[in-house]
Scaffold this motif. Structure first.
Motif, PDB file in Angstrom:
ATOM      1  N   TRP A   1      28.658  35.186  54.697  1.00  0.00           N
ATOM      2  CA  TRP A   1      29.671  36.037  54.227  1.00  0.00           C
ATOM      3  C   TRP A   1      29.442  36.075  52.711  1.00  0.00           C
ATOM      4  CZ3 TRP A   1      35.243  35.360  56.412  1.00  0.00           C
ATOM      5  CH2 TRP A   1      35.731  36.475  56.141  1.00  0.00           C
ATOM      6  N   PHE A   2      28.940  37.089  52.189  1.00  0.00           N
ATOM      7  CA  PHE A   2      28.388  37.171  50.751  1.00  0.00           C
ATOM      8  C   PHE A   2      29.558  37.550  49.853  1.00  0.00           C
ATOM      9  CE2 PHE A   2      24.713  38.252  53.106  1.00  0.00           C
ATOM     10  CZ  PHE A   2      23.685  37.347  52.461  1.00  0.00           C
ATOM     11  N   ASN A   3      30.712  37.702  50.395  1.00  0.00           N
ATOM     12  CA  ASN A   3      31.917  38.266  49.332  1.00  0.00           C
ATOM     13  C   ASN A   3      33.046  37.518  49.603  1.00  0.00           C
ATOM     14  OD1 ASN A   3      32.126  40.057  52.040  1.00  0.00           O
ATOM     15  ND2 ASN A   3      33.954  40.680  50.971  1.00  0.00           N
ATOM     16  N   GLY A   4      34.099  37.549  48.729  1.00  0.00           N
ATOM     17  CA  GLY A   4      35.393  37.109  49.023  1.00  0.00           C
ATOM     18  C   GLY A   4      36.357  38.375  48.678  1.00  0.00           C
ATOM     19  N   THR A   5      37.869  37.993  48.712  1.00  0.00           N
ATOM     20  CA  THR A   5      38.647  38.799  48.214  1.00  0.00           C
ATOM     21  C   THR A   5      39.749  38.114  47.351  1.00  0.00           C
ATOM     22  OG1 THR A   5      39.879  38.704  50.177  1.00  0.00           O
ATOM     23  CG2 THR A   5      38.459  40.575  49.831  1.00  0.00           C
ATOM     24  N   LYS A   6      40.038  38.853  46.430  1.00  0.00           N
ATOM     25  CA  LYS A   6      41.438  37.990  45.555  1.00  0.00           C
ATOM     26  C   LYS A   6      42.441  39.288  45.337  1.00  0.00           C
ATOM     27  CE  LYS A   6      38.460  38.529  41.439  1.00  0.00           C
ATOM     28  NZ  LYS A   6      37.721  37.860  40.534  1.00  0.00           N
ATOM     29  N   THR A   7      43.463  38.826  45.195  1.00  0.00           N
ATOM     30  CA  THR A   7      44.618  39.844  44.843  1.00  0.00           C
ATOM     31  C   THR A   7      44.756  39.877  43.349  1.00  0.00           C
ATOM     32  OG1 THR A   7      45.667  39.167  46.894  1.00  0.00           O
ATOM     33  CG2 THR A   7      46.997  40.272  45.331  1.00  0.00           C
ATOM     34  N   ASP A   8      44.642  41.163  42.973  1.00  0.00           N
ATOM     35  CA  ASP A   8      45.011  41.489  41.528  1.00  0.00           C
ATOM     36  C   ASP A   8      46.288  40.994  41.205  1.00  0.00           C
ATOM     37  OD1 ASP A   8      46.158  43.211  39.325  1.00  0.00           O
ATOM     38  OD2 ASP A   8      43.916  43.802  39.243  1.00  0.00           O
ATOM     39  N   PRO A   9      46.661  40.271  40.279  1.00  0.00           N
ATOM     40  CA  PRO A   9      48.136  39.822  39.846  1.00  0.00           C
ATOM     41  C   PRO A   9      48.906  40.950  39.429  1.00  0.00           C
ATOM     42  CG  PRO A   9      46.345  38.852  38.275  1.00  0.00           C
ATOM     43  CD  PRO A   9      45.738  39.617  39.321  1.00  0.00           C
ATOM     44  N   ILE A  10      48.388  41.946  38.852  1.00  0.00           N
ATOM     45  CA  ILE A  10      49.374  42.927  38.500  1.00  0.00           C
ATOM     46  C   ILE A  10      49.669  44.075  39.685  1.00  0.00           C
ATOM     47  CG2 ILE A  10      49.474  44.876  36.757  1.00  0.00           C
ATOM     48  CD1 ILE A  10      48.021  43.115  34.942  1.00  0.00           C
ATOM     49  N   THR A  11      48.470  44.521  40.135  1.00  0.00           N
ATOM     50  CA  THR A  11      48.689  45.681  41.253  1.00  0.00           C
ATOM     51  C   THR A  11      48.821  45.066  42.340  1.00  0.00           C
ATOM     52  OG1 THR A  11      46.305  45.698  41.746  1.00  0.00           O
ATOM     53  CG2 THR A  11      47.029  47.030  39.469  1.00  0.00           C
ATOM     54  N   LYS A  12      48.665  43.652  42.828  1.00  0.00           N
ATOM     55  CA  LYS A  12      48.632  43.178  44.104  1.00  0.00           C
ATOM     56  C   LYS A  12      47.765  43.630  44.988  1.00  0.00           C
ATOM     57  CE  LYS A  12      52.185  40.792  42.686  1.00  0.00           C
ATOM     58  NZ  LYS A  12      51.872  39.415  41.723  1.00  0.00           N
ATOM     59  N   GLN A  13      46.925  44.484  44.474  1.00  0.00           N
ATOM     60  CA  GLN A  13      45.965  45.003  45.554  1.00  0.00           C
ATOM     61  C   GLN A  13      44.898  43.929  45.705  1.00  0.00           C
ATOM     62  OE1 GLN A  13      45.606  48.604  46.720  1.00  0.00           O
ATOM     63  NE2 GLN A  13      47.756  48.475  46.283  1.00  0.00           N
ATOM     64  N   LYS A  14      44.126  44.157  46.943  1.00  0.00           N
ATOM     65  CA  LYS A  14      43.056  42.997  47.206  1.00  0.00           C
ATOM     66  C   LYS A  14      41.623  43.688  46.453  1.00  0.00           C
ATOM     67  CE  LYS A  14      44.421  41.125  51.245  1.00  0.00           C
ATOM     68  NZ  LYS A  14      44.059  40.420  52.700  1.00  0.00           N
ATOM     69  N   ILE A  15      41.061  42.676  45.801  1.00  0.00           N
ATOM     70  CA  ILE A  15      39.696  43.055  45.177  1.00  0.00           C
ATOM     71  C   ILE A  15      38.691  42.307  45.903  1.00  0.00           C
ATOM     72  CG2 ILE A  15      38.473  43.008  43.007  1.00  0.00           C
ATOM     73  CD1 ILE A  15      41.376  42.729  41.632  1.00  0.00           C
ATOM     74  N   LYS A  16      37.494  43.187  46.011  1.00  0.00           N
ATOM     75  CA  LYS A  16      36.489  42.557  46.830  1.00  0.00           C
ATOM     76  C   LYS A  16      35.534  42.249  45.645  1.00  0.00           C
ATOM     77  CE  LYS A  16      35.387  47.181  47.974  1.00  0.00           C
ATOM     78  NZ  LYS A  16      36.818  47.740  46.874  1.00  0.00           N
ATOM     79  N   TYR A  17      34.831  41.052  46.065  1.00  0.00           N
ATOM     80  CA  TYR A  17      33.588  40.739  45.073  1.00  0.00           C
ATOM     81  C   TYR A  17      32.472  39.971  45.641  1.00  0.00           C
ATOM     82  CZ  TYR A  17      35.681  36.083  45.161  1.00  0.00           C
ATOM     83  OH  TYR A  17      36.155  34.899  45.812  1.00  0.00           O
TER      84      TYR A  17
END
Length: 185
Positions: A121-137
């Motif tokens: 699994w090369f990526n992770g996700t985190k939640t943007d604190p402002i938009t609450k959208q999931k961000i992949k990285y």
């Protein structure tokens, strides 16, 4: 809208040809087997007449959020001169690992229908604190093998052969990939 079977079934093959095209564009001598019975999508012939086998794995934009660079249920045992090219359409990233590096980095499923198979699994996700959208990285630990070039595969393999001739043991590792990939233009 549902994803058509034709789209999902053809995606992997389209990406294989896309990546093979990139290899050809870089001047590599690439051959494509007619049948993929041995998990080999491309064969690169080196100028000295030796070969490298390549397995291409791809994930499309259509996978669920968070799984854009999850490559699962892979059956693999160590093979000399064998490399994986992992491509994520969603992250627009590609990772290149030798057979040994893959086995060092992957996890083996312990239970379930894929017990005994491996995943990475090369990526992770985190939640943007402002938009609450999931961000992949792309995970930081894999940045050193993130690549858009294929000449590095040949260079690393040549270095291993040269060092074996000199009597040294050469281990593929994060540092060797980092030195080559991060210094490339």
């Amino acid at each position: 809208m549902s994803i058509s079977f034709r789209h999902t079934a053809g995606f992997g093959k389209r990406i294989e040809y896309y990546i093979i095209g990139l290899m050809l564009k870089e001047g590599l001598d690439v051959y494509v087997p007619l049948v993929d019975d041995n998990a080999v999508d491309a064969i690169i012939r080196k100028s000295d007449g030796t070969y490298i086998e390549i397995q291409i794995k791809a994930r499309s934009n259509d996978v669920k959020v968070g799984d854009g660079a999850l490559f699962a249920a892979i059956t693999h045992e160590f093979r000399e001169n064998y490399y994986f090219v992992f491509y994520s359409e969603r992250l627009n990233c590609m990772w290149i690992l030798s057979s040994k590096e893959y086995l060092d980095e992957c996890v083996t499923n312990k239970t379930g229908k894929n017990a005994g198979k491996t995943s990475i699994w090369f990526n992770g996700t985190k939640t943007d604190p402002i938009t609450k959208q999931k961000i992949k990285y792309s995970k930081e630990r894999y940045k050193q093998i993130l690549s858009h070039r294929f000449q590095q595969v040949l260079l690393i393999w040549k270095q291993e052969i040269d060092r074996r001739k000199e009597g040294f043991t050469f281990e593929y590792g994060k540092q060797s990939f980092s030195n080559i990939f991060l210094s490339s233009t």
